[in-house]
Design an enzyme around this catalytic site. Structure first.
Site, mmCIF file in Angstrom:
data_model
loop_
_atom_site.group_PDB
_atom_site.id
_atom_site.type_symbol
_atom_site.label_atom_id
_atom_site.label_comp_id
_atom_site.label_asym_id
_atom_site.label_seq_id
_atom_site.Cartn_x
_atom_site.Cartn_y
_atom_site.Cartn_z
ATOM 1 N N GLU A 21 -2.276 8.666 -1.049
ATOM 2 C CA GLU A 21 -3.085 7.957 -0.656
ATOM 3 C C GLU A 21 -4.339 8.539 -0.472
ATOM 4 O OE1 GLU A 21 -2.635 6.886 3.495
ATOM 5 O OE2 GLU A 21 -3.894 5.099 3.162
ATOM 6 N N HIS A 39 1.051 6.011 -2.711
ATOM 7 C CA HIS A 39 -0.002 4.926 -2.498
ATOM 8 C C HIS A 39 -0.306 4.920 -4.026
ATOM 9 C CE1 HIS A 39 -0.949 3.927 1.571
ATOM 10 N NE2 HIS A 39 -2.117 3.366 1.270
ATOM 11 N N TRP A 97 -10.894 -5.918 -2.429
ATOM 12 C CA TRP A 97 -9.599 -6.423 -1.667
ATOM 13 C C TRP A 97 -9.567 -8.128 -2.180
ATOM 14 C CZ3 TRP A 97 -11.273 -1.933 -0.852
ATOM 15 C CH2 TRP A 97 -10.555 -0.812 -0.307
ATOM 16 N N ASP A 147 -5.294 -2.607 -3.089
ATOM 17 C CA ASP A 147 -4.591 -1.548 -3.767
ATOM 18 C C ASP A 147 -4.097 -2.220 -5.108
ATOM 19 O OD1 ASP A 147 -5.089 -1.062 -1.043
ATOM 20 O OD2 ASP A 147 -3.578 0.525 -1.191
ATOM 21 N N ARG A 169 5.210 4.362 6.314
ATOM 22 C CA ARG A 169 4.629 4.135 7.712
ATOM 23 C C ARG A 169 4.878 2.752 8.331
ATOM 24 N NH1 ARG A 169 -0.954 5.780 5.555
ATOM 25 N NH2 ARG A 169 -1.787 3.451 5.118
ATOM 26 N N ASP A 170 4.162 2.652 9.416
ATOM 27 C CA ASP A 170 4.168 1.333 10.038
ATOM 28 C C ASP A 170 3.102 0.566 9.406
ATOM 29 O OD1 ASP A 170 1.954 2.572 10.898
ATOM 30 O OD2 ASP A 170 2.537 2.625 13.089
ATOM 31 N N GLU A 171 3.371 0.400 8.226
ATOM 32 C CA GLU A 171 2.243 -0.728 7.440
ATOM 33 C C GLU A 171 3.082 -1.479 6.264
ATOM 34 O OE1 GLU A 171 -1.221 1.300 7.196
ATOM 35 O OE2 GLU A 171 -2.557 -0.206 6.614
ATOM 36 N N ASP A 200 0.883 -1.152 0.025
ATOM 37 C CA ASP A 200 -0.073 0.117 -0.019
ATOM 38 C C ASP A 200 0.854 1.138 -0.049
ATOM 39 O OD1 ASP A 200 0.924 -0.629 2.646
ATOM 40 O OD2 ASP A 200 -0.848 0.344 3.598
HETATM 41 C C1 BGC Z 1 -3.917 0.910 3.509
HETATM 42 C C2 BGC Z 1 -4.771 0.732 2.252
HETATM 43 C C3 BGC Z 1 -5.738 -0.373 2.487
HETATM 44 C C4 BGC Z 1 -6.692 0.008 3.482
HETATM 45 C C5 BGC Z 1 -7.734 -0.892 3.534
HETATM 46 C C6 BGC Z 1 -4.923 1.236 4.526
HETATM 47 O O1 BGC Z 1 -4.369 1.351 5.667
HETATM 48 O O2 BGC Z 1 -2.839 1.760 3.401
HETATM 49 O O3 BGC Z 1 -4.131 1.287 1.292
HETATM 50 O O4 BGC Z 1 -6.090 -0.955 1.371
HETATM 51 O O5 BGC Z 1 -5.908 0.194 4.598
HETATM 52 O O6 BGC Z 1 -8.462 -0.858 4.880
#
Ligand code: BGC
Length: 756
Positions: free
Chosen positions: A631, A652, A420, A358, A349-351, A345
């Site tokens: 994003e 994003h 998704w 996406d 960040r912490d992800e 995504d």
């Molecule tokens: C992500 C998104 C993702 C979404 C779905 C986010 O935190 O960055 O791109 O698809 O959560 O909830």
């Protein structure tokens, strides 16, 4: 090539943040010269293999991130040129995705807490003799100069601890320990399908200055993904700290969007000439804040190293509008920053997770811009594995680490979710259209069908997918900053439409693969879903919740009758005009809105929407100096402050899915048959553009288009078609023509766009 392993997975006896493993090897004698020498390597963690101190390859972050529970990939390197009669094989380990932090929970070690490596040197001699040097308990382990490393938080390197000794035969190895065997399931081992991650580009600073608070800031002019590298000599023990961020806020480094990711590297000087490169982390950044630098920092002091999966660029696009060209460059950079082994995504960040929605939105764009066949096929193997373990459920992210996280109470219980989970069908289909690779389609077919079956079980008795949690038209610009789900589009409409599209793709794939039973049974489900959709959501061409996204999806996914399409197209155009050509779609509607306008005869509205500059629009970020796709439509607000939402990335790719329309409709290149054996060349000039050019290295060879208009409205199109392909050329107001390979020029007097 598949390797048959005899090595043990080994770990240092002492727990270390970034252990080194080594083995001294004397080549067998009396067998003539070495004709081949391969080093096969993988790790729990990330591993940098060396032979006599020389890197075995130019790769970084190997073995990347796969669903380690079931699949651990390895790489094989030709190291013949690096071997000496006595050689040292070195393996430098880091946490990577295996032991490092993943997700927003602050936790790490989801896959395990011990770093380990598996390697095997395989040397073939002239007389047929083979010498094997596997990792086993005869290897030694020791500390490195890396004191801390995490993909999110950064790396600490103390150059005072660096020594080349460990790479030399006969090293004393003071303070080193033994290793032990770590149990693992060797059936997980597989070679990569996709490419490894490598260094791709070096970017130099464009500006260095002092911020109001006195911080030294560096601007690289481009939001990118990688790390900083520099060579420096200074007083031993001096600590240099580098913080990274994508944007500035209030003239200082804007780190709030990183949430808990520290994105900070520390370097301790040794007193000698030090070369620093933190290869056990990566950051998404355009700006860096440097502190502790001895003397003056200049633009030649340091450089940014861009890293991502080693993909071949295939598609280009350019036109007479520089803003659109910048948008396109931003989309390309968005892909580059987020194709670091896993399609993520965001990279900062912490992800940084493989969010399925996406890539479901972005796959067609990606497959034009780069050859992503191996990269996405590799990821789809993990999707399939995760799904098998979850009874057909395609998780929100692949590899799925959310299953290990304790989520906040308001976080949904996972089940299949429209867009998704539809990645299971849409991504393979995008690959099929772009590359025409039947074997790949066959490989992904079980995931497609398992997903379709799972969702069938989630339908309500009406036949609609209006049950359970949906992300919906995520980040619709009307949604409040803290509630991205709150879209205009009804979640049931969106989900049922997406499921219908999935079913059509599953039926088409079943037909292609000769699976007539599946084709018939999924065809029946598809008819039922379409009937239910018509009955409950469509009223004479008006669709429930009456917003741009629902019309875009229903038109593009073939849920309406011919008469209804006309009404729906007119309504969509009316909504787009009524909104002052500002975007009103989120992740679900955005990839389709310009196409739906175009196919219903509203080309002008499609161009107006694309060319709008006020927020929210695709070009608004360009007016704000963006160098990647954001994003949110308004990740940065018009006053230059960062969107207050807790989720605000500046890199994003999802909303960049509009590039697919730019390639097909402005550039005029689309596959008429999968893999471009037959190409549809149908550019539709508009929006005041006076020329556009596109090119694609298709599986058949290079396809090129270039059109321009003159003052009298005459359109001239040059088309290049490769050997083995034909093109159907369609120009406004002119009969279609089919051309073979070669260069062709065609002209037309520009008229209103046809409905088609
Ligand atoms: C992500 C998104 C993702 C979404 C779905 C986010 O935190 O960055 O791109 O698809 O959560 O909830």
């Amino acid at each position: 090539m598949t390797h048959v392993w005899s090595a043990d997975l080994i770990a240092s006896d002492e727990e270390l943040p970034a252990p080194l493993l080594r083995k001294e090897v004397s080549l067998d004698t009396g067998h003539g010269r070495v004709v081949r020498a391969m080093l096969h390597v993988t790790a729990h963690g990330i591993v940098e293999p060396t032979v006599n101190g020389n890197p075995a390859s130019d790769e970084v972050l190997t073995p990347g991130w796969s669903s380690y529970e079931w699949r651990l990939r390895y790489r094989s390197y030709d190291v013949a040129d690096l071997l000496e009669p006595t050689s040292v094989i070195g393996l430098a380990l880091g946490n990577g995705w295996f032991r490092g932090r993943l997700g927003w929970s602050g936790l790490n070690g989801f896959y395990g807490t011990e770093l380990a490596a598996l390697a095997e040197l395989e040397v073939d001699f002239e007389d047929g003799h083979r010498q094997l040097v596997p990792t086993d308990t005869s290897w030694r382990a020791g500390p490195s100069s890396t004191l801390d490393n995490d993909l999110y938080d950064g790396q600490t390197i103390d150059a005072r601890l660096e020594s080349a000794d460990w790479t030399l035969p006969g090293a004393s190895l003071e303070g080193w320990t033994g290793v032990h065997v770590v149990e693992h399931d060797p059936s997980r081992l597989e070679p990569y399908i996709g490419p490894p991650v490598t260094r791709q580009q070096v970017v130099r600073p464009v500006k260095i200055w002092t911020s109001p608070s006195g911080a030294t800031l560096v601007d690289f002019g481009q939001n990118l993904v990688g790390w900083l590298r520099f060579t420096l000599q200074g007083e031993a023990g001096t600590v240099i700290t580098m913080r990274h961020a994508e944007v500035l806020e209030h003239e200082e480094l804007g780190t709030r969007p990183l949430r808990t990711a520290k994105a900070t590297d520390h370097f301790v000087l040794s007193g000698g000439v030090d070369v620093f490169e933190p290869t056990k982390t990566f950051h998404g950044f355009r700006y860096a804040e440097v502190s502790g630098w001895p003397g003056e920092l200049s633009t030649s002091s340091l450089e940014a190293v861009v890293v991502h999966s080693d993909l071949r660029r295939t598609g280009t696009f350019e036109c007479s509008d520089d803003m659109l060209n910048q948008l396109h460059r931003n989309i390309v950079w968005g892909l580059r920053g987020n194709f670091v082994d896993v399609p993520t995504d965001c990279p900062q960040r912490d992800e940084r997770l493989g969010w399925t929605g996406d890539i479901a939105a972005f796959a067609p764009t990606a497959a034009y811009l780069y050859d992503v066949s191996g990269f996405l096929s590799d990821w789809l193997v993990d999707l399939d594995l995760e799904q098998r373990a979850a009874d057909g459920l395609v998780p929100f992210v692949v590899p799925d680490v959310l299953k290990y996280m304790e989520n906040p109470p308001d976080f949904p219980d996972p089940d299949s979710t429209a867009l998704w989970s539809d990645a299971a069908a849409w991504v393979p289909w995008a690959l099929w259209e772009a590359y025409g690779d039947r074997v790949a389609l066959e490989r992904h077919y079980p995931a497609m069908t398992a997903h379709a079956r799972r969702v069938e079980g989630l339908l309500s008795p009406t036949g609609l997918w209006d049950t359970g949690f949906q992300f919906g038209d995520w980040l619709d610009p009307q949604a409040p900053p803290d509630s991205a789900f709150d879209a205009l589009a009804d979640p049931g409409v969106m989900a049922t439409a997406c499921y219908y599209r999935t079913l059509r793709r599953v039926v088409a794939t079943a037909d292609l693969l000769g699976n007539t039973e599946d084709a018939a049974s999924f065809g029946t489900v598809a008819d039922r879903v379409r009937d239910a959709f018509q009955e409950h959501y469509v009223d004479g061409g008006r669709v429930t919740s009456d917003c741009a996204t629902v019309y875009s999806l229903t038109i593009e996914f073939d849920l309406l009758s011919a008469d209804q399409v006309v009404v729906a197209g007119n309504r969509l155009a009316e909504l787009v005009r009524g909104n002052g050509f500002r975007v009103s779609t989120g992740f679900a509607g955005t990839p389709f809105v310009t196409a739906a306008l175009t196919s219903t005869g509203h080309l002008d509205e499609a161009y107006r929407l694309l060319l709008e500059r006020e927020c929210p629009s695709w070009l608004y970020p360009v007016t704000m100096g963006a160098t990647t796709v954001w994003e949110r439509w308004d990740s940065m607000l018009p006053d230059g402050s960062i969107n207050p939402g807790e989720m605000t990335s500046f890199n994003h790719y999802a909303l960049g899915a509009v590039a697919d329309w730019m390639h097909r409709t402005i550039g005029g290149i689309a596959p008429l048959t999968p893999g471009y054996e037959q190409v549809l060349v149908a550019p539709l000039p508009g929006g005041g553009l006076t020329w556009a050019a596109a090119s694609l290295e298709s599986p058949q060879g290079p396809i090129t288009t270039r059109w321009s208009t003159d003052d009298d409205g005459q359109l001239t199109l040059d088309v290049g078609i490769p050997e083995g392909a034909t093109a159907l050329v369609r120009l406004p107001g002119v009969e279609d023509v089919t051309v073979g390979s070669g260069q062709h020029r065609m002209t037309a007097s520009r008229v209103a766009a046809p409905v088609g």
